[in-house]
Design a protein around this motif. Structure first.
Motif, short mmCIF file in Angstrom:
data_model
loop_
_atom_site.label_atom_id
_atom_site.label_comp_id
_atom_site.label_asym_id
_atom_site.label_seq_id
_atom_site.Cartn_x
_atom_site.Cartn_y
_atom_site.Cartn_z
N MET A 189 0.84 -1.20 0.00
CA MET A 189 0.00 0.00 0.00
C MET A 189 0.88 1.26 0.00
SD MET A 189 -2.73 1.11 2.93
CE MET A 189 -1.42 1.23 4.13
N CYS A 246 1.56 5.24 0.85
CA CYS A 246 1.07 6.23 1.80
C CYS A 246 0.82 7.55 1.08
CB CYS A 246 2.10 6.41 2.92
SG CYS A 246 1.84 7.87 3.91
N GLN A 291 8.92 3.76 6.73
CA GLN A 291 7.54 3.53 6.27
C GLN A 291 6.64 4.39 7.15
OE1 GLN A 291 6.32 -0.57 6.95
NE2 GLN A 291 7.20 -0.60 8.99
N CYS A 292 5.45 4.69 6.69
CA CYS A 292 4.57 5.60 7.43
C CYS A 292 4.20 5.00 8.79
CB CYS A 292 3.31 5.91 6.63
SG CYS A 292 2.19 6.96 7.55
N GLU A 318 1.87 5.98 10.69
CA GLU A 318 0.42 5.95 10.90
C GLU A 318 -0.28 4.85 10.12
OE1 GLU A 318 -0.73 10.10 10.41
OE2 GLU A 318 0.78 10.39 12.00
N CYS A 319 -0.05 4.83 8.79
CA CYS A 319 -0.79 3.85 7.98
C CYS A 319 0.06 2.63 7.63
CB CYS A 319 -1.33 4.50 6.71
SG CYS A 319 -0.04 4.93 5.51
N GLY A 340 2.11 2.53 5.31
CA GLY A 340 2.28 2.52 3.86
C GLY A 340 3.67 2.96 3.41
N ARG A 391 7.31 -0.66 13.13
CA ARG A 391 6.44 0.49 13.40
C ARG A 391 6.43 0.82 14.88
NH1 ARG A 391 0.76 -0.22 10.41
NH2 ARG A 391 0.32 1.77 11.42
#
Ligand code: F0G
Length: 417
Positions: A1, A3, A15-16, A18-19, A21, A190
């Protein structure tokens, strides 16, 4: 996915948060660039790297944090026998297996690990089918960092495992396949201060662009009609698309070659997606002899889709038998590669037979890994007794008594047989 956000180059986050992504690198390209901007004998030591000599098209990193092993500078072989096998008049094969750890991964790794160093990361990590882990272990060791590697249990080749062990990575074998291992690591990174170096990391993609930059230079900036490469997690397909669009932005190319991504038939979710007009994507459970590309849920699928769309490219699939047949041809010409790399030649051959590539097209394929990366595959192909009809190029050693007459008889068979 995806972001859609841009990575902050001053943070060890790739990588993000939050999401979860994929992030992009913001690159300011000083347009127009000239071909001389990449001249071999530049002012400093980094020009010895086939990655950093293109740094005008790479993210800016402090020179003291660059971790390089003189990667890149890989040759393009033009072998008439292989062109003939593919049904083409001209076929170049750029051998990325001639990088320091034996695969194209070193090009992305020098940028990823250098970025990790520049932001003060101390532990770098990846999930891998073997080549990324070998490369990461080497570059982390060179940089004096700790590396953590998640591998699918029992599913990577002995050579790749040996490199990763020898360079001192902490290896965790995960029960499950690559897709499971990567998903687990992405969740960990994350929450935990570990720097993620898989090709979801946009700095890795930046380094891998240099395969295309170097190829264009080697071709005197006369682009081929098509560039073919194997596809697994699809970071490289994404990187090639980005490289071509960077070269257009920099005024160094006016037309772009079509990208051809080749998947193993048992690991071809991207080929499925292409065939349904990029309408619906379905991850699968992957199975193929080419363990490097045994991936059923590629992390860079949307980036790769954009690369194929941008270049009006093609995606195809080849069977394990086709892969091993093409590998036998490449090996027999004295070049050699691992199974995943041979998918390139098998895929081009198939597209020529299908009429999707014309015989007079100029094609450059990428061989991604060295023959010695997977000696089990070589032994299985050449030394087994069963299924001989599926292995027409098998070259089985003979055993003799230590006797001169026996040796002469064998020699006569070899010369006349
Ligand atoms: N060829 C080889 C030899 C590889 O090792 C890989 C990927 C690929 C092709 C596919 O490249 O993922 O960018 O589409 N190897 C990864 C690894 C997954 O962990 O070593 P991709």
């Amino acid at each position: 996915m995806d972001c859609g956000s841009v990575v902050d180059p001053d943070r060890p986050v790739t990588q993000c948060t939050e999401c979860g992504g994929l992030l992009d690198v913001e690159l300011s390209i000083p347009e127009p660039l000239s071909q001389e901007d990449f001249a071999a004998n530049g002012p400093d030591a980094l020009m010895g790297s086939g990655v950093w000599r293109y740094r005008k098209l790479l993210p800016k990193l402090p020179i003291e944090s660059i971790v390089s092993r003189a990667e890149g500078h890989t040759p393009i072989y033009w072998d008439e026998r292989l062109a003939h096998y593919a049904g083409l008049q001209r076929l170049g094969l750029k051998h990325e297996g001639q990088n320091p750890t034996g695969s194209f991964k070193d090009r992305g790794m020098t940028v990823g690990v250098s970025h990790a160093k520049s932001v003060g990361a101390t532990v770098v990590a990846c999930a891998s089918t073997g080549n990324t882990s070998a490369s990461l272990a080497s570059y982390a060791a060179a940089a004096g960092m700790s590396s953590l590697v998640l591998i699918p249990e029992g599913k990577i080749s002995g050579g790749k495992l040996a490199q990763t062990v020898a360079h001192g990575a902490r290896i965790v074998q995960v029960e499950g396949d690559f897709d499971v291992a990567l998903a687990l690591l992405r969740r960990l990174t994350r929450e935990y201060p570990v720097y993620l170096v898989n090709s979801v990391n946009p700095f890795r993609i930046e380094g891998q662009k240099t395969i295309v930059f170097e190829m264009m230079e080697q071709l005197q900036w006369q682009p081929p009609d098509l560039i073919a490469l194997p596809g697994g997690n699809l970071g490289n397909t994404a990187a090639f698309g980005k490289a071509l669009s960077d070269l257009v932005r920099a005024g160094l190319l006016t037309s772009v070659p079509r990208l051809v991504t080749v998947q193993a038939a048992g690991a071809a979710p991207f080929a499925d997606y292409f065939e349904n007009g990029f309408d619906s994507y379905q991850p699968i459970t992957a199975e193929t002899v080419a363990s490097a590309i045994k991936i059923g849920d590629p992390a860079s699928i949307q980036r790769a889709r954009r690369a194929i769309q941008y270049t009006n490219g093609l995606v195809t699939r080849v069977s394990d038998v086709e892969i091993m047949d093409a590998k036998a041809q490449i090996d027999r010409c004295g070049i050699g590669c691992e199974p995943a790399s041979a998918a390139t030649l098998a895929g081009v051959r198939k597209l020529v037979i299908d009429g999707a590539i014309q015989a007079d097209a100029k094609v450059v394929g990428v061989l991604t890994g060295h023959l010695l990366k997977d000696t089990e595959a070589v032994v299985r192909y050449h030394l087994r007794d069963d299924d001989a009809d599926q292995r027409p190029h098998a070259n089985k050693p003979v055993t003799i008594r230590a006797d001169l007459e026996a040796l002469k008889r064998t020699l006569a068979d070899a010369l006349h047989g």
